[in-house]
Motif scaffolding. Structure first.
Motif, PDB file in Angstrom:
ATOM      1  N   VAL B 195      33.886  27.673  15.860  1.00 31.69           N
ATOM      2  CA  VAL B 195      35.083  27.882  16.675  1.00 31.69           C
ATOM      3  C   VAL B 195      36.180  28.421  15.776  1.00 31.69           C
ATOM      4  O   VAL B 195      36.582  27.765  14.811  1.00 31.69           O
ATOM      5  CB  VAL B 195      35.544  26.561  17.331  1.00 31.69           C
ATOM      6  N   ALA B 196      36.661  29.612  16.080  1.00 22.85           N
ATOM      7  CA  ALA B 196      37.683  30.248  15.242  1.00 22.85           C
ATOM      8  C   ALA B 196      38.699  30.931  16.151  1.00 22.85           C
ATOM      9  O   ALA B 196      38.925  32.135  16.073  1.00 22.85           O
ATOM     10  CB  ALA B 196      37.032  31.254  14.294  1.00 22.85           C
ATOM     11  N   THR B 197      39.313  30.120  17.003  1.00 22.51           N
ATOM     12  CA  THR B 197      40.169  30.698  18.038  1.00 22.51           C
ATOM     13  C   THR B 197      41.618  30.881  17.604  1.00 22.51           C
ATOM     14  O   THR B 197      42.433  31.346  18.384  1.00 22.51           O
ATOM     15  CB  THR B 197      40.145  29.822  19.299  1.00 22.51           C
ATOM     16  N   GLY B 198      41.930  30.493  16.370  1.00 22.82           N
ATOM     17  CA  GLY B 198      43.241  30.828  15.828  1.00 22.82           C
ATOM     18  C   GLY B 198      44.411  30.138  16.474  1.00 22.82           C
ATOM     19  O   GLY B 198      44.300  29.022  16.976  1.00 22.82           O
ATOM     20  N   PHE B 199      45.541  30.824  16.460  1.00 18.68           N
ATOM     21  CA  PHE B 199      46.807  30.204  16.856  1.00 18.68           C
ATOM     22  C   PHE B 199      47.582  31.139  17.770  1.00 18.68           C
ATOM     23  O   PHE B 199      47.216  32.283  17.980  1.00 18.68           O
ATOM     24  CB  PHE B 199      47.653  29.910  15.611  1.00 18.68           C
ATOM     25  N   ASP B 200      48.660  30.593  18.295  1.00 18.34           N
ATOM     26  CA  ASP B 200      49.602  31.393  19.062  1.00 18.34           C
ATOM     27  C   ASP B 200      50.991  31.005  18.567  1.00 18.34           C
ATOM     28  O   ASP B 200      51.127  30.096  17.749  1.00 18.34           O
ATOM     29  CB  ASP B 200      49.445  31.067  20.554  1.00 18.34           C
ATOM     30  N   LEU B 201      52.026  31.677  19.058  1.00 19.85           N
ATOM     31  CA  LEU B 201      53.377  31.319  18.655  1.00 19.85           C
ATOM     32  C   LEU B 201      54.079  30.549  19.762  1.00 19.85           C
ATOM     33  O   LEU B 201      53.827  30.780  20.942  1.00 19.85           O
ATOM     34  CB  LEU B 201      54.192  32.569  18.324  1.00 19.85           C
ATOM     35  N   THR B 397      32.767  19.029  13.390  1.00 17.92           N
ATOM     36  CA  THR B 397      33.316  18.378  14.573  1.00 17.92           C
ATOM     37  C   THR B 397      32.456  17.167  14.910  1.00 17.92           C
ATOM     38  O   THR B 397      31.455  16.905  14.243  1.00 17.92           O
ATOM     39  CB  THR B 397      33.301  19.310  15.792  1.00 17.92           C
ATOM     40  N   ASP B 398      32.827  16.469  15.957  1.00 20.19           N
ATOM     41  CA  ASP B 398      32.032  15.319  16.370  1.00 20.19           C
ATOM     42  C   ASP B 398      30.704  15.742  16.998  1.00 20.19           C
ATOM     43  O   ASP B 398      29.821  14.914  17.207  1.00 20.19           O
ATOM     44  CB  ASP B 398      32.818  14.451  17.368  1.00 20.19           C
ATOM     45  N   ARG B 399      30.584  17.032  17.343  1.00 26.53           N
ATOM     46  CA  ARG B 399      29.309  17.492  17.910  1.00 26.53           C
ATOM     47  C   ARG B 399      28.514  18.214  16.840  1.00 26.53           C
ATOM     48  O   ARG B 399      28.965  19.216  16.286  1.00 26.53           O
ATOM     49  CB  ARG B 399      29.555  18.451  19.083  1.00 26.53           C
ATOM     50  N   PRO B 400      27.323  17.716  16.539  1.00 27.97           N
ATOM     51  CA  PRO B 400      26.492  18.393  15.552  1.00 27.97           C
ATOM     52  C   PRO B 400      26.279  19.857  15.953  1.00 27.97           C
ATOM     53  O   PRO B 400      26.127  20.158  17.146  1.00 27.97           O
ATOM     54  CB  PRO B 400      25.165  17.628  15.598  1.00 27.97           C
ATOM     55  N   GLY B 401      26.304  20.712  14.958  1.00 25.99           N
ATOM     56  CA  GLY B 401      26.037  22.128  15.229  1.00 25.99           C
ATOM     57  C   GLY B 401      27.261  22.926  15.621  1.00 25.99           C
ATOM     58  O   GLY B 401      27.176  24.126  15.793  1.00 25.99           O
ATOM     59  N   ILE B 402      28.409  22.267  15.793  1.00 27.95           N
ATOM     60  CA  ILE B 402      29.630  23.004  16.108  1.00 27.95           C
ATOM     61  C   ILE B 402      30.647  22.790  14.981  1.00 27.95           C
ATOM     62  O   ILE B 402      30.923  21.647  14.602  1.00 27.95           O
ATOM     63  CB  ILE B 402      30.246  22.564  17.457  1.00 27.95           C
ATOM     64  N   PHE B 403      31.147  23.897  14.447  1.00 24.47           N
ATOM     65  CA  PHE B 403      32.011  23.850  13.268  1.00 24.47           C
ATOM     66  C   PHE B 403      33.327  24.573  13.546  1.00 24.47           C
ATOM     67  O   PHE B 403      33.435  25.354  14.489  1.00 24.47           O
ATOM     68  CB  PHE B 403      31.295  24.483  12.070  1.00 24.47           C
ATOM     69  N   LEU B 404      34.317  24.285  12.676  1.00 23.07           N
ATOM     70  CA  LEU B 404      35.651  24.851  12.862  1.00 23.07           C
ATOM     71  C   LEU B 404      36.007  25.772  11.699  1.00 23.07           C
ATOM     72  O   LEU B 404      35.642  25.511  10.563  1.00 23.07           O
ATOM     73  CB  LEU B 404      36.699  23.732  12.929  1.00 23.07           C
ATOM     74  N   ALA B 405      36.762  26.815  12.015  1.00 26.27           N
ATOM     75  CA  ALA B 405      37.221  27.710  10.954  1.00 26.27           C
ATOM     76  C   ALA B 405      38.618  28.189  11.280  1.00 26.27           C
ATOM     77  O   ALA B 405      38.930  28.527  12.419  1.00 26.27           O
ATOM     78  CB  ALA B 405      36.273  28.902  10.815  1.00 26.27           C
ATOM     79  N   GLY B 406      39.468  28.204  10.269  1.00 29.82           N
ATOM     80  CA  GLY B 406      40.784  28.815  10.394  1.00 29.82           C
ATOM     81  C   GLY B 406      41.775  27.981  11.170  1.00 29.82           C
ATOM     82  O   GLY B 406      41.686  26.757  11.244  1.00 29.82           O
ATOM     83  N   ALA B 407      42.741  28.685  11.774  1.00 32.40           N
ATOM     84  CA  ALA B 407      43.882  28.023  12.404  1.00 32.40           C
ATOM     85  C   ALA B 407      43.510  27.282  13.682  1.00 32.40           C
ATOM     86  O   ALA B 407      44.331  26.564  14.235  1.00 32.40           O
ATOM     87  CB  ALA B 407      44.986  29.026  12.691  1.00 32.40           C
TER      88      ALA B 407
END
Lengths: 570, 443, 293, 134
Positions: B195-201, B397-407
């Motif tokens: 998951v690399a959905t970034g940020f908003d302002l 993350t709490d779900r195996p196989g799902i990871f986080l990247a970035g903002a």
């Protein structure tokens, strides 16, 4: 007669804002052997690259010159584009008209335009004489060397090993865990350091793919990406012999950091007054099974002053950079202190509070609001003993007043500096460092985990001070690079290496001692020098050394260089 | 995987710098990647930037090779103008349904020649330009977009609004315009997800006391980036929106709704100190006889060469740092008056500025809530994706196989996002290798 | 319709013009103001310490309103409005504090009365569109600056009359009267309030800033609903003219006066003669409504 | 004067009373300065609003009590409206004034007010002002 295409990049405003790119294009169109010249806003973009590919086909080009930014930036991009149009990537040359022209001559656009045309013409002359080389193919050793057994090194080693590749993990000290293992607790959740990484240490020790060498350091390194040969030796014993060479394909440097020496902190009385301690000393005190006691008389300190930025952000007497971790660990230490001594008072002297991570700002705000830790914006100028107390003289720049605190204990957040011996290691590995001794990344934005040497990667505080989550992320990032490297079927290497014109080589051997990479030897049978292209880094030392001009580098021949110089309209 | 092998194929959600890095690291290690991006083209916020700190490298220059590499990568399947609609299954075998938004352009036929954009008569405010520039109703985010395929925005297209025009359709040499296009769904199977959905302002409309959205010469940082950018609406010239003049007094305000639990977000947005210093520096490079002011609470320059960068801004470019927040900004006599405080001299400060730039808080991507539900993930109290454990498992993350990247996990700057994306990729690669994917092992 | 009304001390004495213009205007709109029979001072400043008993005065007025069987109370003076509305909130929300105050004034009040100001009253009960239709002397071409001051805006969550940073209710009201409302930077800044008593120099500077920026933005006069703001803005203008070069006086209206003018009422007892800066010359520009004369 | 800090200085009874009277937690403030920036009368103050809180954070209640600034606060609540930590500074100045008045200090003497002030000024100014000043 060659047909060279010239592609001039505006780089948005960066080049076209100073250099009149159309004038350069016009000048190049008239130049001999140039079949085509055009400008575009961003040559590196997809449409820019398409432009090159189309032009090669439509104008039957056999050489390409891209006048743009430094070749360090985009040579690979444009060579790939050239190759995708069916040419050898090595007939594509970069004329640097940005870093070496538009950026440095902004005040003189007319002359910058003349110079940009000059630079481009030199590269046309080079391209005209380029051979359509093919990349060299090399074997690949799928085993990694990780230097440093702290958090970063263990994490990187585990990632690579878990992916099924063997890892050699070298640690200078006699235990794993590094600085984190010495912590009494970590911020955000206050769990203790040793517990935190005990599981990691167990995993490393028990991993069948990890070969662990404690009390060991790297003695020497030879070779190149995919084919390094490393020798290890017992740490801290300069007289000891290096062992047999190990073959590894990639190296991760994870040598961490050290703290600025307490002995050099005169005005804080560090080393002289027993109740002035470093942050790392304080971690030990916090973890002591006897409870927190101050060193001088074993009493429980009721007034504790924490001083941040001790020689950080101090270009005159210490280090100009920010040590990044002190704000948070000081907040954590003050809060742990309040947990151990609820009726005590903690003070923190700071310049700027840098709590810029997830949950960090909230952590510091809680330190102030819930634990009543008093933050004072100002530096401490002096610390001296008086009547059993350690008196701190500081400033509160917010009231504009000077303050004095008769403290029981003073904790110094000393600057984080490169790990001892980092510079030496860098020399041994032939890897660049910054002036302080932190290892240099290939690009500060987009290649933070790669060193400037192919196949050598960086993890954790060896590159710059960073905290635990950032170290974990970076160690993973470095491991990902190793995994990508190891996944290749074969390794390729640049063919622009040295060669010998055997007809004029006298076999004198001057080039052999000149070569820093041991890439040259004498073919005793034929009496001429020969080159091992895998080891050659095309530095050019042999070219300069050879009395007969028999040593040359492919696509960087003496003829080419002379033609380039003659292209200049001086 | 209960003795069964998982699918060594990854889904990466979001194609900003973090998502692209994760996708490339996985694809370059020999595995297939499905990369989904909601915008019509990839690159994320970084493509909107002019130069980047601390080296002042042009963002386009360092990023376009990446976007091109992603766009041409044989192992990356790119879905832009698309979103992840449904995810079923578990680590090793996720079934993913992807919704492809109607572009009203048949991208298989489109060559990206740009004729439609040139001739489209409808202009509207450009999101990519942060509202300080215009785009057509049929548009690509930038001329260097990857993929270079346009979409039609029904909200500004004359045909969609009034039932006639169709100029693009008439002109398109490959007959790629398709006003009848509907959203479509595709199914993909993957073994792991990043998951690399970034940020908003933080929304400008909610910054009343700063006059954002009301006073034309009050801009957000991202809008100022577009003014600085050579490819922006002013071709890199700093001209203030109200009258097109070069501003000689520019005030930058940090912590706009960051560190503000009462009215904004409690956390620090992490990147503003550095980009504001960069803004002020670049402003001074473009307008050497101008003066830049920065209101701050704490200067957070804790990265490699960051502190040095700030010192240069102060010492070489004469940027005046004022320690204190700004309470009010209002228009008066063609100026933008700033009421601030200098907590160090203990005096209130008033600056009649020509231009004011707000470093507004970073907030989670607006779609994060929906996506968290789709993925079965938790968000933290601020709406960012929750990592499994803050210290040692920031990418998991709490779900195996799902990871986080970035903002998506929390605000971070480019190198930190890139490093974390690599870390997430390593987690994915380790899984895939365990499932027996990839090339030969060992020496 | 009868509307219970709390005039407060100042409207009954030094700002009678505001009171009279209010009664006349609302009568013209078909409403009768019913003055609370035994009202007392609201306290004039919402207590900022934890001393709740200072709220008793304001609560007493609310208790009276409830006793009349009414569910809302119109308060015109901004100060009284602010204090009364906040006191009412305390009674409506806070159990312990409510109990203490009720005990002290021997009442059993629970905050059921709604405290309204003229602005929201007109908007919600009459409607600005309807008001526009009732205007017989449209103030066209008159550029007036609404002055909110503190009490109509803050504390935002307790007063909740309008957006405290970008309010528009007052301007909407003026527009309904045909006025061209002038927006200017300091319409929500403090006039100096009771500093007029303790630090008149400081108050003078605050009101000067408000007046000068309103004029610079094109205003011909200011409109307020607070007698203290009126005092601070109107009275020191002579002194300002001496002190600040280029200062031009600016008339200051009460909101009710301007409403009465637009409704075409006889302004004879509106108290204009008591203003330091005479607003009447400005009004002469507006054509007199044929319907009245 | 050097301010000497210790736990007993920081946690004195007077400060506790200020916090009690005002209902505000001075430790919540992180000294961003927004209150000072927006205060319409800060220009006339000898201490800025943020510095008043700062002195309280350092336990220096007397120093805050001795400032002119606490008498200049008109409770316009602009600081409260924009404080990122939800502190109502006007309540702190009110508490400080209350303490000063309790000690017998009078910021104004009613007898000394000019007669035209009494005849012309609105009642609310007297009532409010006398509550704050006497």
């Amino acid at each position: 007669m060659r047909r060279i295409g010239v592609f001039i990049c505006h780089c948005g405003f960066n080049i076209a804002g100073t250099v009149d790119v159309e004038t350069v294009a016009e000048a190049l169109r008239k130049y001999p052997q140039v079949a085509y010249a055009i400008t575009y806003k961003y040559m590196c973009s997809q449409p820019g690259q398409d432009l090159i590919r189309q032009a090669i086909a439509e104008h039957n080009l056999d050489g390409v010159v891209v006048a743009a930014c430094s070749p360090a930036m985009h040579e690979a991009t444009f060579r790939k584009a050239t190759a995708s149009a069916g040419l050898s990537p090595y007939v594509c040359e970069i004329a640097n008209i940005r870093e070496q022209c538009s950026w440095v001559h902004q005040a003189r656009p007319d002359q910058a335009t003349v110079k940009a045309a000059d630079i481009t013409r030199t590269m046309v002359e080079k391209a005209v004489r380029d051979e359509p080389l093919e990349a060299l193919s090399m074997p690949l050793t799928r085993r990694a060397l990780v230097i440093g057994g702290g958090l970063a090194g263990m994490e990187a080693a585990l990632e690579v090993a878990e992916a099924g590749y063997p890892v050699v993990l070298v640690e200078r000290s006699d235990c794993l865990g590094g600085k984190v293992a010495k912590l009494s607790g970590v911020y955000l959740n206050f769990s203790a350091g040793p517990e935190l990484i005990a599981e990691r240490i167990r995993a490393v020790r028990g991993h069948p793919k990890i070969e662990l060498h404690l009390s060991t350091e790297v003695a020497s390194l030879e070779g190149y990406v995919g084919n390094f040969r490393v020798r290890l030796k017992p740490a801290g014993r300069p007289d000891s012999e290096a062992g047999e060479p190990l073959e590894v394909g990639a190296i991760i440097i994870a040598t961490g950091f050290d703290l600025y020496p307490m002995a050099l902190l005169g005005e804080y009385g560090a080393g002289r007054y027993p109740d002035v301690v470093s942050g790392l000393d304080f971690e030990r005190m916090l973890a002591s099974p006897d409870g927190l006691r101050r060193p001088s008389d074993g009493t429980i300190p009721k007034e504790v002053v924490f001083v941040q930025c001790v020689r950080s952000r101090d270009p005159e007497r210490g280090l100009p950079y920010c040590s990044r971790i002190c704000c948070m660990y000081t907040a954590k230490q003050a809060r742990l202190y309040k947990r151990l001594v609820p009726d005590g008072q903690a003070y923190v002297f700071y310049i700027d509070i840098r709590s810029a991570g997830k949950g960090y700002e909230e952590f510091v705000q809680e330190a102030m609001q819930e634990d009543g830790i008093l933050y004072l914006r100002g530096r401490v100028a002096r610390v001296f003993p008086q009547g059993g107390k350690t008196v701190v003289w500081g400033a509160d720049t917010l009231t504009g007043k000077v303050v004095e605190i008769p403290a029981d204990l003073v904790v110094l957040a000393t600057a984080a500096v490169p790990s001892e011996g980092a510079m030496e290691l860098a020399q041994r590995l032939r890897v660049a460092t910054d002036p302080y001794g932190f290892f240099s990344e290939a690009h500060p934005k987009l290649r933070p985990v790669e060193s400037l040497t192919a196949g050598i990667y960086l993890a954790g505080a060896a590159q710059a001070p960073r905290d635990i989550p950032d170290t974990i992320a970076m160690a993973g990032g470095a491991a990902a690079k190793v995994l990508a490297l190891f996944s290749q079927e074969k390794m390729t290497q640049e063919p622009t290496v040295a060669y010998v014109i055997e007809e004029i080589c006298s076999g004198c051997g001057v080039c052999i001692s000149a070569c820093p990479y041991e890439a040259r030897s004498i073919d005793e049978r034929r009496g001429v020098a020969v080159v091992n292209p895998a080891l050659c880094q095309n530095c050019g030392a042999c070219v300069a050394a050879c009395p007969n001009k028999a040593a040359q580098i492919r696509n960087w021949t003496a003829d080419q260089v002379i033609a380039m110089i003659e292209a200049l309209e001086l | 995987m209960d003795g069964q092998n998982g699918i060594p194929r990854a889904l990466v959600i979001g194609a900003g710098i973090a998502g692209m890095q994760a996708a490339l690291d996985i694809a370059n290690a020999g595995f297939e990647v499905v990369l989904v991006e909601r915008q019509p083209s990839i690159g994320g916020h970084m493509l909107q930037l002019s130069e980047t700190f601390p080296t002042l490298d042009c963002a386009q220059c360092i990023l376009t090779p990446r976007t091109v590499e992603v766009g041409q990568h044989p192992r990356i399947r790119l879905y832009t103008y698309a979103e992840v609609d449904r995810v079923e299954g578990k680590a090793g075998r996720f079934r993913v349904r992807i919704r492809r938004l109607p572009a009203y352009v048949n991208w298989d036929l489109c060559t990206g020649c740009g004729l439609c954009q040139e001739k489209c008569p409808a202009k509207t405010s450009s999101e990519f330009e942060g509202g300080v520039g215009l785009r057509k109703a049929i548009y690509t985010l930038s001329p260097q977009a990857v993929p270079k395929k346009p979409v039609i925005d029904p909200a500004s297209c004359i045909y969609f609004l009034r039932g006639k025009c169709r100029a693009c359709e008439k002109l398109c040499p490959t007959k790629a315009i398709d006003f009848e296009q509907r959203e479509t769904f595709v199914e993909e199977e993957v073994g792991a997800i990043v998951v690399a959905t970034g940020f908003d302002l933080y929304p400008s409309a909610e910054l009343g006391e700063y006059g954002a959205g009301k006073i034309p010469d009050v801009l957000t940082g991202l809008q100022f980036e577009r003014l600085l950018s050579a490819s922006g609406p002013t071709a890199g010239q700093i001209l203030r929106p109200s009258d097109g003049r070069i501003p000689k007094e520019v005030v930058f305000i940090q912590c706009v709704r960051s560190r503000d639990p009462e009215r904004g977000v409690p956390y620090c947005s992490r990147i503003c100190c550095m980009y504001t210093a960069k803004h002020a520096t670049l402003y001074k490079h473009r307008v050497p006889d101008g003066q830049a002011y920065i209101f701050y609470i704490d200067i957070r320059s804790a990265g490699k060469n960051y502190e040095e960068f700030i010192r240069r801004a102060m010492e070489e470019d004469g940027v005046l740092y004022i320690r204190g927040k700004v309470s009010r900004v209002f228009a008066q006599d063609g100026k933008v008056v700033v009421w601030g405080a200098d907590t160090l001299s203990g005096r209130p400060v008033e600056i009649a500025a020509d231009l004011v730039v707000l470093a507004t808080a970073l907030v989670p991507d607006p779609d994060a809530h929906r996506l968290a539900e789709v993925l079965g993930l938790e968000l933290d109290a601020d709406g960012f994706f929750r990592e499994q454990e803050a210290n040692l498992r920031p990418m998991e993350t709490d779900r195996p196989g799902i990871f986080l990247a970035g903002a998506a996990q929390s605000p971070k700057d480019i190198p930190d996002a890139v490093a974390q994306a690599g870390g997430a990729a390593a987690k994915v690669l380790t899984l895939f290798r365990k499932w027996g994917g990839g090339g030969p092992s060992g020496r | 319709m009868v509307v219970p009304y709390f005039p407060g001390c100042t409207l009954s004495t030094k700002a009678q013009g505001m009171d009279r213009s209010a009664r006349a205007s609302l009568r013209a709109l078909g409403l009768e103001l019913q003055e609370l029979p035994e009202w007392n001072c609201c306290g004039a400043a919402f207590p900022l310490t934890t001393d709740d008993l200072r709220l008793a005065g304001a609560v007493r007025n609310l208790v009276q309103t409830a006793a009349l069987g009414q569910d809302r109370l119109l308060v015109l003076c901004s100060t009284c409005y602010n204090v009364t509305k906040r006191a009412n909130r305390v009674m409506g929300e806070d159990g312990a504090r409510r109990e203490r105050i009720n005990f002290f004034i021997e009442a059993d009040y629970d905050g059921r009365v709604e405290v309204v100001h003229l602005l929201d009253f007109l908007r919600d009960e009459i409607g600005f569109e309807m008001l526009r239709e009732k205007v017989v002397r449209p103030l066209e071409g008159l550029r007036l600056a609404a002055y909110y001051g503190c009490y109509l805006l803050r504390p935002a969550e307790e007063i909740a009359l309008d957006d405290p940073e970008n309010p528009h209710l007052f301007e909407d009201f003026l527009s309904a009267l045909g006025v061209e409302p002038v927006e200017y930077p300091h319409r929500g800044e403090c006039c100096g309030s009771y500093l007029a008593l303790g630090a008149p120099e400081v108050a003078l500077e605050s009101s000067y800033r408000i007046l000068s920026t309103a004029r610079a933005s094109g205003a011909e006069a200011i409109v307020t609903s607070c007698p203290l703001c009126h005092y601070n803005l109107d009275r020191p203008q002579q002194e300002m003219a001496v002190r600040y070069g280029g200062f031009h006086p600016l008339p200051v209206f009460y909101i009710t006066q301007i409403l009465g003018v637009a409704l075409g009422l006889d302004t004879g007892d509106f108290g204009f003669e008591k203003h330091y800066v005479d607003p009447r010359p400005l009004l002469e520009r507006i054509p007199v409504a044929a319907a009245i004369y | 004067m050097r301010i000497v800090l210790s736990q007993s200085v920081l946690q004195n009874d007077l400060l506790r009373r200020v916090e009690e009277l005002s209902g505000q937690d001075v430790l919540a403030c992180y000294q961003c300065g927004n209150c000072s920036a927006g205060c319409p009368v800060a220009g006339a103050m000898d201490l800025l609003p943020n510095q008043i809180i700062r002195l309280l954070q350092l336990g220096q209640v007397e120093a805050a009590l001795g400032s002119r600034a606490i008498w200049y606060c008109a409770a316009c609540l602009q600081c409260e409206a924009r404080c990122p930590k939800g502190i109502d500074l006007s309540r702190l100045t009110e508490a400080l004034r209350t303490l000063a008045l309790e000690k017998g200090f009078r910021y104004i003497e009613i007898e000394e007010l000019p007669p035209e002030t009494l005849t012309e000024m609105p009642q609310q100014a007297f009532i409010g002002g006398f509550r704050k000043y006497t």
